[in-house]
Motif scaffolding. Structure first.
Motif, PDB file in Angstrom:
ATOM      1  N   ILE A  40      25.093-108.157  31.813  1.00  9.70           N
ATOM      2  CA  ILE A  40      24.052-107.174  31.486  1.00  9.70           C
ATOM      3  C   ILE A  40      24.370-105.836  32.139  1.00  9.70           C
ATOM      4  O   ILE A  40      24.183-104.783  31.530  1.00  9.70           O
ATOM      5  N   ALA A  41      24.857-105.854  33.357  1.00 15.65           N
ATOM      6  CA  ALA A  41      25.245-104.612  34.028  1.00 15.65           C
ATOM      7  C   ALA A  41      26.352-103.905  33.253  1.00 15.65           C
ATOM      8  O   ALA A  41      26.338-102.680  33.106  1.00 15.65           O
ATOM      9  N   ALA A  42      27.312-104.675  32.723  1.00 18.24           N
ATOM     10  CA  ALA A  42      28.391-104.082  31.931  1.00 18.24           C
ATOM     11  C   ALA A  42      27.836-103.460  30.650  1.00 18.24           C
ATOM     12  O   ALA A  42      28.210-102.344  30.271  1.00 18.24           O
ATOM     13  N   LEU A  43      26.933-104.157  29.973  1.00 22.21           N
ATOM     14  CA  LEU A  43      26.306-103.621  28.766  1.00 22.21           C
ATOM     15  C   LEU A  43      25.526-102.356  29.088  1.00 22.21           C
ATOM     16  O   LEU A  43      25.597-101.367  28.354  1.00 22.21           O
ATOM     17  N   ALA A  44      24.797-102.360  30.203  1.00 21.84           N
ATOM     18  CA  ALA A  44      23.962-101.218  30.579  1.00 21.84           C
ATOM     19  C   ALA A  44      24.775 -99.964  30.879  1.00 21.84           C
ATOM     20  O   ALA A  44      24.253 -98.857  30.813  1.00 21.84           O
ATOM     21  N   ARG A  45      26.054-100.117  31.196  1.00 21.77           N
ATOM     22  CA  ARG A  45      26.888 -98.936  31.412  1.00 21.77           C
ATOM     23  C   ARG A  45      27.147 -98.193  30.108  1.00 21.77           C
ATOM     24  O   ARG A  45      27.399 -96.999  30.109  1.00 21.77           O
ATOM     25  N   ASP A  46      27.094 -98.911  28.984  1.00 19.60           N
ATOM     26  CA  ASP A  46      27.371 -98.314  27.685  1.00 19.60           C
ATOM     27  C   ASP A  46      26.128 -98.100  26.822  1.00 19.60           C
ATOM     28  O   ASP A  46      26.107 -97.232  25.963  1.00 19.60           O
ATOM     29  N   LEU A  57       2.403-100.888  23.648  1.00 20.75           N
ATOM     30  CA  LEU A  57       2.894-100.491  22.324  1.00 20.75           C
ATOM     31  C   LEU A  57       1.777-100.565  21.289  1.00 20.75           C
ATOM     32  O   LEU A  57       1.640 -99.681  20.446  1.00 20.75           O
ATOM     33  N   GLU A  58       0.976-101.612  21.355  1.00 19.08           N
ATOM     34  CA  GLU A  58      -0.118-101.770  20.403  1.00 19.08           C
ATOM     35  C   GLU A  58      -1.188-100.702  20.596  1.00 19.08           C
ATOM     36  O   GLU A  58      -1.740-100.193  19.626  1.00 19.08           O
ATOM     37  N   ALA A  59      -1.449-100.327  21.829  1.00 24.66           N
ATOM     38  CA  ALA A  59      -2.498 -99.355  22.118  1.00 24.66           C
ATOM     39  C   ALA A  59      -2.065 -97.916  21.883  1.00 24.66           C
ATOM     40  O   ALA A  59      -2.880 -97.071  21.519  1.00 24.66           O
ATOM     41  N   HIS A  60      -0.780 -97.612  22.094  1.00 27.46           N
ATOM     42  CA  HIS A  60      -0.356 -96.214  22.090  1.00 27.46           C
ATOM     43  C   HIS A  60       0.641 -95.854  21.005  1.00 27.46           C
ATOM     44  O   HIS A  60       0.717 -94.711  20.613  1.00 27.46           O
ATOM     45  N   ALA A  61       1.462 -96.735  20.567  1.00 33.08           N
ATOM     46  CA  ALA A  61       2.493 -96.531  19.536  1.00 33.08           C
ATOM     47  C   ALA A  61       3.872 -96.464  20.176  1.00 33.08           C
ATOM     48  O   ALA A  61       4.028 -96.149  21.361  1.00 33.08           O
ATOM     49  N   VAL A  62       4.859 -96.741  19.370  1.00 29.11           N
ATOM     50  CA  VAL A  62       6.236 -96.844  19.853  1.00 29.11           C
ATOM     51  C   VAL A  62       6.800 -95.498  20.301  1.00 29.11           C
ATOM     52  O   VAL A  62       7.708 -95.445  21.118  1.00 29.11           O
ATOM     53  N   HIS A  63       6.290 -94.395  19.784  1.00 31.27           N
ATOM     54  CA  HIS A  63       6.853 -93.078  20.094  1.00 31.27           C
ATOM     55  C   HIS A  63       6.191 -92.399  21.294  1.00 31.27           C
ATOM     56  O   HIS A  63       6.470 -91.241  21.566  1.00 31.27           O
ATOM     57  N   THR A  64       5.340 -93.102  22.007  1.00 31.62           N
ATOM     58  CA  THR A  64       4.733 -92.551  23.225  1.00 31.62           C
ATOM     59  C   THR A  64       5.505 -93.086  24.435  1.00 31.62           C
ATOM     60  O   THR A  64       6.236 -94.065  24.339  1.00 31.62           O
ATOM     61  N   PRO A  65       5.350 -92.456  25.588  1.00 34.88           N
ATOM     62  CA  PRO A  65       6.124 -92.882  26.769  1.00 34.88           C
ATOM     63  C   PRO A  65       5.604 -94.182  27.392  1.00 34.88           C
ATOM     64  O   PRO A  65       4.947 -94.182  28.424  1.00 34.88           O
ATOM     65  N   VAL A  66       5.894 -95.296  26.735  1.00 39.79           N
ATOM     66  CA  VAL A  66       5.511 -96.617  27.251  1.00 39.79           C
ATOM     67  C   VAL A  66       6.735 -97.461  27.588  1.00 39.79           C
ATOM     68  O   VAL A  66       6.600 -98.581  28.068  1.00 39.79           O
ATOM     69  N   TRP A  67       7.923 -96.915  27.349  1.00 37.99           N
ATOM     70  CA  TRP A  67       9.169 -97.636  27.622  1.00 37.99           C
ATOM     71  C   TRP A  67       9.640 -97.342  29.040  1.00 37.99           C
ATOM     72  O   TRP A  67       9.518 -96.229  29.525  1.00 37.99           O
ATOM     73  N   HIS A  68      10.189 -98.362  29.690  1.00 38.73           N
ATOM     74  CA  HIS A  68      10.690 -98.245  31.057  1.00 38.73           C
ATOM     75  C   HIS A  68      12.188 -98.522  31.052  1.00 38.73           C
ATOM     76  O   HIS A  68      12.616 -99.613  30.657  1.00 38.73           O
ATOM     77  N   ALA A  69      12.972 -97.528  31.459  1.00 39.09           N
ATOM     78  CA  ALA A  69      14.423 -97.721  31.545  1.00 39.09           C
ATOM     79  C   ALA A  69      14.717 -98.774  32.603  1.00 39.09           C
ATOM     80  O   ALA A  69      14.067 -98.815  33.643  1.00 39.09           O
ATOM     81  N   LEU A  70      15.684 -99.614  32.343  1.00 40.58           N
ATOM     82  CA  LEU A  70      15.992-100.700  33.277  1.00 40.58           C
ATOM     83  C   LEU A  70      17.085-100.353  34.269  1.00 40.58           C
ATOM     84  O   LEU A  70      17.289-101.077  35.241  1.00 40.58           O
ATOM     85  N   THR A  71      17.795 -99.251  34.041  1.00 39.21           N
ATOM     86  CA  THR A  71      18.903 -98.925  34.938  1.00 39.21           C
ATOM     87  C   THR A  71      18.807 -97.533  35.540  1.00 39.21           C
ATOM     88  O   THR A  71      19.720 -97.118  36.253  1.00 39.21           O
ATOM     89  N   THR A  72      17.737 -96.805  35.263  1.00 35.93           N
ATOM     90  CA  THR A  72      17.562 -95.473  35.849  1.00 35.93           C
ATOM     91  C   THR A  72      16.209 -95.418  36.541  1.00 35.93           C
ATOM     92  O   THR A  72      15.674 -96.446  36.920  1.00 35.93           O
TER      93      THR A  72
END
Length: 82
Positions: A40-46, A57-72
Motif C-alpha cells: 500500500i505504501a508503494a501504491l501511495a507513492r504513485d 458523503l450522503e449528507a454533503h455530496a461527493v464534491h464537498t471536502p469530506v475526503w481524508h488523504a491517507l498519506t498527507t
C-alpha cells in the motif's frame, strides 16, 4: 485495492460509521496501514489514497471536502484534491 494512473486519485471505499468506533479512529487506522504496509505504501507513492465516511458523503455530496488523504495532512478535501 484501488489503482489508477499516476496523478489520478484512487479513493478507498467510503466507510460506514460503527457505533463502537468513532470515525477519526477508523481513518487513522487506514493512515497507519497506508504507511506501514509495503504494498500500500508503494501504491501511495504513485496514486493519492483517500477515505470518506459514508454518512458524510450522503449528507454533503461527493464534491464537498469530506475526503481524508491517507498519506498527507489531515485536512478534509474534495475527492479531486486528494
Amino acid at each position: 485495492m484501488p489503482t489508477g494512473r499516476t496523478g489520478t486519485a484512487a479513493p478507498v471505499p467510503a466507510l460506514p460509521t460503527h457505533p463502537h468506533r468513532r470515525r477519526p479512529h477508523r481513518i487513522d487506522d487506514l493512515r497507519a496501514i497506508a504507511g506501514e504496509h509495503p504494498a500500500i505504501a508503494a501504491l501511495a507513492r504513485d496514486v493519492p489514497l483517500g477515505a470518506a465516511v459514508l454518512e458524510d458523503l450522503e449528507a454533503h455530496a461527493v464534491h464537498t471536502p469530506v475526503w481524508h488523504a491517507l498519506t498527507t495532512d489531515t485536512t478534509p478535501r474534495t475527492r479531486t484534491q486528494l
